[in-house]
Every structure is written in C-alpha cells, then in structure tokens.
Design an enzyme around this catalytic site. Structure first.
Site, PDB file in Angstrom:
ATOM      1  N   GLU A 208      67.709 118.685  12.530  1.00 39.04           N
ATOM      2  CA  GLU A 208      66.298 118.112  12.781  1.00 39.04           C
ATOM      3  C   GLU A 208      65.495 118.460  13.863  1.00 39.04           C
ATOM      4  O   GLU A 208      64.876 116.909  13.918  1.00 39.04           O
ATOM      5  CB  GLU A 208      65.941 117.800  11.519  1.00 39.04           C
ATOM      6  CG  GLU A 208      66.428 118.016   9.857  1.00 39.04           C
ATOM      7  CD  GLU A 208      65.774 119.456   9.939  1.00 39.04           C
ATOM      8  OE1 GLU A 208      64.554 120.044  10.296  1.00 39.04           O
ATOM      9  OE2 GLU A 208      65.656 119.906   8.520  1.00 39.04           O
TER      10      GLU A 208
ATOM     11  N   LYS B  45      72.890 119.196   3.245  1.00 38.00           N
ATOM     12  CA  LYS B  45      72.886 119.597   4.412  1.00 38.00           C
ATOM     13  C   LYS B  45      73.606 118.730   5.187  1.00 38.00           C
ATOM     14  O   LYS B  45      74.340 118.455   5.473  1.00 38.00           O
ATOM     15  CB  LYS B  45      71.553 120.358   5.247  1.00 38.00           C
ATOM     16  CG  LYS B  45      71.399 121.788   4.492  1.00 38.00           C
ATOM     17  CD  LYS B  45      69.719 122.158   5.213  1.00 38.00           C
ATOM     18  CE  LYS B  45      69.189 121.172   4.641  1.00 38.00           C
ATOM     19  NZ  LYS B  45      68.895 120.802   3.204  1.00 38.00           N
TER      20      LYS B  45
ATOM     21  N   GLY C 119      68.170 125.432   3.985  1.00 37.51           N
ATOM     22  CA  GLY C 119      68.349 125.363   2.485  1.00 37.51           C
ATOM     23  C   GLY C 119      67.119 124.617   1.957  1.00 37.51           C
ATOM     24  O   GLY C 119      66.685 123.307   3.119  1.00 37.51           O
TER      25      GLY C 119
END
Length: 586
Positions: A504, A380, A374
C-alpha cells in the site's frame, strides 16, 4: 481423558534464585571491583569493631597520647574508606550496568518478531533502563557489603559476650523485636511500593500513548479530556504515596519505640551491673556503643533482605527476556544469485486462535510483478510477513526455486528483499543516513544522487539547505508523507533487492505525491520479482499476475482482464472502487 497442561512460558520456569544466576552467567561481571569492594568493606567493619572500646576509655577519663592518636587515625581512615568504598562500588556498579544493558539490547534485537507481538515496547525499555540499574546496584554494591554486615554482627556478639553475658543476652533480646518490626515494615513497604509502581506505570503508559498521538488529540480537540486523564493518573500516584507515607509514619513510631526499649534495657541493666561493681563504667560505655553496632548490623542484614526481594523482581523481568529463544536464522544456504520462482505450498498460518491463511498455494514468477488484492483481513500483509520470514507457517512450506525457505540463511534472505511499506518508517538523523540504512557498503555521492533522481526526491533534496545531510526529525516528522515514501524507495534502489515488496505504498498520499511515488515505483520494479499489496485495483491493472484473497483463501488467480471476466469478488471490488455497478457474470 487426561487434562492437557498448558506449556509454561520461559519466565514461569525461572523460580526464585535462578534469575540471578542466569544474569550473572550471561554477562562479564566486574569481579575484580567487587572483590576490592568486599575487602574494603571488611577492613572498614574491622576498624569499626575497634572504635567503641577506645572511645569508652577516653569518655571515662583515660586520655593518653595512644588513645587520642588511635581515635584520630581511625576517624581519618574511616573517612577515606567510606570514599574508597563508594568509588569502588560505583565503578563496579557502572560496569555491571553497562554490561547488562548491552546484553539486553543485543538480546532484544535478536528476538523473533512474534516476541514483540506479545510484549509492549515500554516494558522492554524499563527492563533495559530501570531494572538494569537496580540489579547492578544490588550486585556491585549490595553483595560486597553483605559479608561485612555479617562480620560486624558476629564480631560485636563475640565482644559483647567477652564483656558480660547478661548484657549480651539483653542485646540479643532486641533481635526478635527488630525482626518483627522489620518484617511488618517490609510487608507494608512491599505492598505499597507495588501499588505506587503500578500507578507510576499507568502514568508512563498514558504519556507514551498520548505523546505519540498528539496530532490526533488536537484534531479532535481532546486536550481537556486527555489533560483530565493525566490528572487522574497523577492523582492516583499522589493518593498511593499519601497512604504509603501514613503507614511509613506509623512504622517510624514502631522503630522509635524499638530504640526506646533498647535504651531502657541497656541503661537499667548496665546501671545495675555498674552499681554492683560487676563491670566497670568504661566497659558499660563501650558495651553501649557495641550494642548499637549490633542492632545496626542486624538492621543492615534485614535491609539486604528487602533489597534482595526488590532486586529479585528486576532480575526476573530481565531473565524472562534473556531466556527467550533468539531468532532461528535458518539454514546455511545463501540466497541464489539467479532469479527463482517463489511459491507457497498449502500454507496455513495463525497468530493466536484465528486462522489467517488456510492452506493456500500459489507461485510468484521470477522477474514478474504479482499483486495481492482482496478485502481487509484477507491475509495479504500476513503473506508479506511469511515472505520476510518474520513468521514460519503452521503447516505447508514457502519455497524458493523449489527449495524450502528454511534451508536459506535468514540474513542472506532478508538482504535480498526490499520493502516499501504503507507508512515508511524513518530514524532520527539525515536523509543520507536513512537512504543508506541497512547497507553494508560505502555509497558514493553519485549513487546517492542517481537513487534520489530515480525516486523523484532529488529536486527536494537539492532545494534543502543541507542537501543529503538535511535532518529528518524524529521518525521523519520534518518530511511529508510523499517525501518519506520516496526516501524509502531510494533506500530500496540503493539496496538493489532481488525481491521487492510494496505494501500500500501510495495509499496515504495526495494525488500529486502519489503520481511522483508511482513513477519512482515503476523504475524500482524493473527487472525484479515484485509483489504488491494494494486495495486500489487500478494501481495493479498492469501486473503480470493478480492473486485475489478472501478470508485466508485464494479466490482467484489471473490478469486484470481474466479476473474481471471470471472472478466475482474481483469484479465486485472494481465495481465498488469505480462507482459503476457491473452485471454479475458468475
């Protein structure tokens, strides 16, 4: 309608003296050393009370073996007592300082994460260093010395009245003057010290910020700009100190005037009494010595007041941390051995005023890979914070196997979680210490080698001169971004977590390093419940489940194929990343 009162922070309820008692109750105090220091100070005060009388007799011609012996012995004893007082006091101070610092470190490490969201790290460092030193010196040195000053003050007064009440009143008349001068100097010193400390804090904050961002300064060629900021901060300290010294010089003049007034009163008054044979010259000489002692003892008492005010600030700042509620470690349940589904049930969460998650519900299947995607700010990373139990939901529940997460002990819970962040943090030390960080067991060389191979970092370690004992530098500065990520993956492999969080993990890497890290991550995911946060959707295309988040709500749940078909936001994100426009289907 009654106005709602804002709840007070823990530090606001401390009052003036409560911080001292809070600190004293919280640590083991060096009472024995403090008692010894008190006795030495009192003995020294008593010895000092005996000196002026004998000294006056010698000065007026009464030179006998007894008086000479007494002066030699008392001078020698005074020197010894000074050394003993300093030694005993400093030992007590160091013990108190060590205990306070251990307490502060223990407390800060056991505070919840939201505390660190509200407080700057450099302020917590100051409380553990400077404030601990200041309060320890006051408690171990100031408190034992204070009663001896009171004893000297009262004792001198008694002796002065035994000589002559007129001279005693003349000396007593100096007390209001001393009190006025001390009050004025104390106020000035308090105000300018605060200003000066503020300027020093500004410089410390500037240095902490700029030194942590040296590469950014250099890449934007801002050395001269930052140098100017540093010079401005230093000039601020210089100007504040210069003004303070001007006021201090004026106050020194007042102190000199105070001493001159004392001298005039004693010489004129004493001379009058000696001239009219009301007292002897020897008594007047002794009286002069005692009068100076009286003034000195009173000034010491007032200095203790100033010291107390300074120590109160340190005590309050430390107590504000001590009274903070330590992190609630949850229930007694251990994390289950068998894989269980993790679920969010109508979870709402906010950091301050803005609501980050708005009643979201989803399930993470055990042993499967779930991706959270998103736009930035969708919530998140906040979900990760809730899974790691750094925060509790404002409403709703996080469950594991249908059991509220709060029922599980946080230590057991976090030991079952592995985390590979976007920029893997590392501690100063070696690759070995960073790979084994957090493990409560001995790790064999074979385990290290296998984890390094699975993380695609073994070849680099082998090529390094010291192998696993290669120094990584401060925060891992001697390793590349990809190497740090792979060390973090090796650490997660050694931990063997039941739930793996990846935030990430490849976003800041070059293509070659990213490929190596992705291979390592695929090995790491096998057989675990894995939750991935990713902006690049191609990295999560093969996830068993993808949850699309938007502004704190769930916009869609499914696989890459189903979401591409049915979810407009997911489709738009893929379109933006691929650079190929897609026709709207919804």
């Amino acid at each position: 309608m009654a106005k709602q009162k804002t709840p007070k922070a823990p530090g606001d309820r401390l009052g003036v003296w409560k911080p001292f008692f809070t600190l004293i109750r919280s640590v083991k105090m060096p009472w024995l050393w403090m008692l010894l220091a008190l006795l030495v100070n009192l003995f020294g005060a008593q010895l000092s009370l005996m000196i002026p009388d004998v000294a006056s007799r010698i000065m007026t011609g009464e030179i006998t073996a007894a008086t000479i012996t007494f002066m030699v012995v008392t001078t020698f004893l005074s020197a010894i007592l000074t050394a003993v007082r300093q030694t005993v006091g400093r030992i007590g101070e160091n013990k108190a300082e060590a205990n306070f610092r251990k307490l502060m470190i223990e407390k800060t490490l056991n505070l919840p994460v939201p505390f660190y969201d509200r407080n700057m790290a450099n302020l917590l460092i100051t409380r553990t260093t400077t404030d601990c030193s200041r309060i320890s010196e006051f408690i171990a040195m100031g408190i034992p010395a204070f009663p001896s000053s009171i004893y000297s003050f009262v004792g001198v007064f008694v002796v002065l009245f035994s000589y002559h009440w007129t001279l005693a009143l003349l000396s007593a008349g100096m007390i209001p003057i001393i009190l006025l001068v001390t009050f004025v100097s104390g106020r000035v010193e308090f105000v300018w010290n605060n200003k000066l400390q503020g300027k020093v804090a500004d410089l410390a904050g500037y240095l902490a910020e700029v030194l942590a961002n040296i590469p950014l300064v250099k890449v934007f060629v801002k050395e001269k700009t930052e140098e100017a900021k540093g010079e401005q901060a230093i000039d601020g300290i210089y100007d504040a100190r210069k003004k303070y010294l001007v006021f201090a010089s004026l106050l020194s003049t007042l102190t000199s005037a105070e001493s001159l007034i004392q001298l005039v009163l004693l010489v004129v008054g004493g001379g009058y009494l000696v001239h009219h044979q009301i007292i002897s010259l020897a008594k007047w000489v002794a009286f002069y010595g005692y009068s100076n002692m009286l003034v000195g003892a009173f000034q010491s008492i007032l200095r203790y007041y100033e010291t107390i005010k300074s120590a109160q600030g340190s005590a309050r700042r430390m107590a504000e941390v001590i009274v903070e509620q330590s992190e609630d470690m949850g229930g007694d349940k251990a994390f289950p051995e068998q894989p269980q589904d993790l679920a969010f049930d109508h979870v709402t969460f906010r950091y301050s005023q803005d609501t980050i998650l708005k009643g979201i519900s989803f399930t993470v299947p055990a042993g499967k890979t779930t991706a959270l995607v998103g736009p930035s700010g969708a919530g998140k990373s906040t979900i990760f914070g809730l899974i790691e139990r750094f925060y509790d939901p404002e409403s709703g529940t996080v469950t594991l196997g249908g059991v509220d997460a709060k029922a599980y002990n946080k230590l057991s819970w976090r030991q079952a979680i592995g985390y590979v962040p976007q920029s893997s943090p590392m501690f100063s030390g070696t690759i070995r210490t960073n790979m084994t960080y957090g493990l409560e067991r001995e790790v064999s060389e074979a385990e290290l080698i296998q984890a390094a191979k699975d993380a695609n970092i073994y070849e680099f370690i082998q090529s390094s001169e010291h192998g696993f004992d290669t120094d990584v530098g401060e925060r891992g500065c001697k390793l590349s971004g990809g190497q740090r990520q792979r060390v973090a993956i090796a650490r997660a492999l050694l931990k063997n977590p039941k739930i793996l969080l990846m935030d990430e993990a490849t976003s800041n890497l070059d293509p070659e390093a990213r490929a190596e890290v992705e291979k390592a991550m695929e090995r790491l995911k096998v057989g675990r419940t894995t939750i991935i946060v990713a902006h690049e959707l191609k990295f999560v295309e093969h996830a068993d489940q993808i949850i699309v988040l938007s502004s704190g709500t769930i916009d869609g749940v499914g696989t890459d194929e189903s979401l591409t078909q049915d979810n407009k936001l997911y489709r738009n994100l893929k379109s933006i990343q691929s650079g190929v426009p897609q026709l709207s289907r919804a």
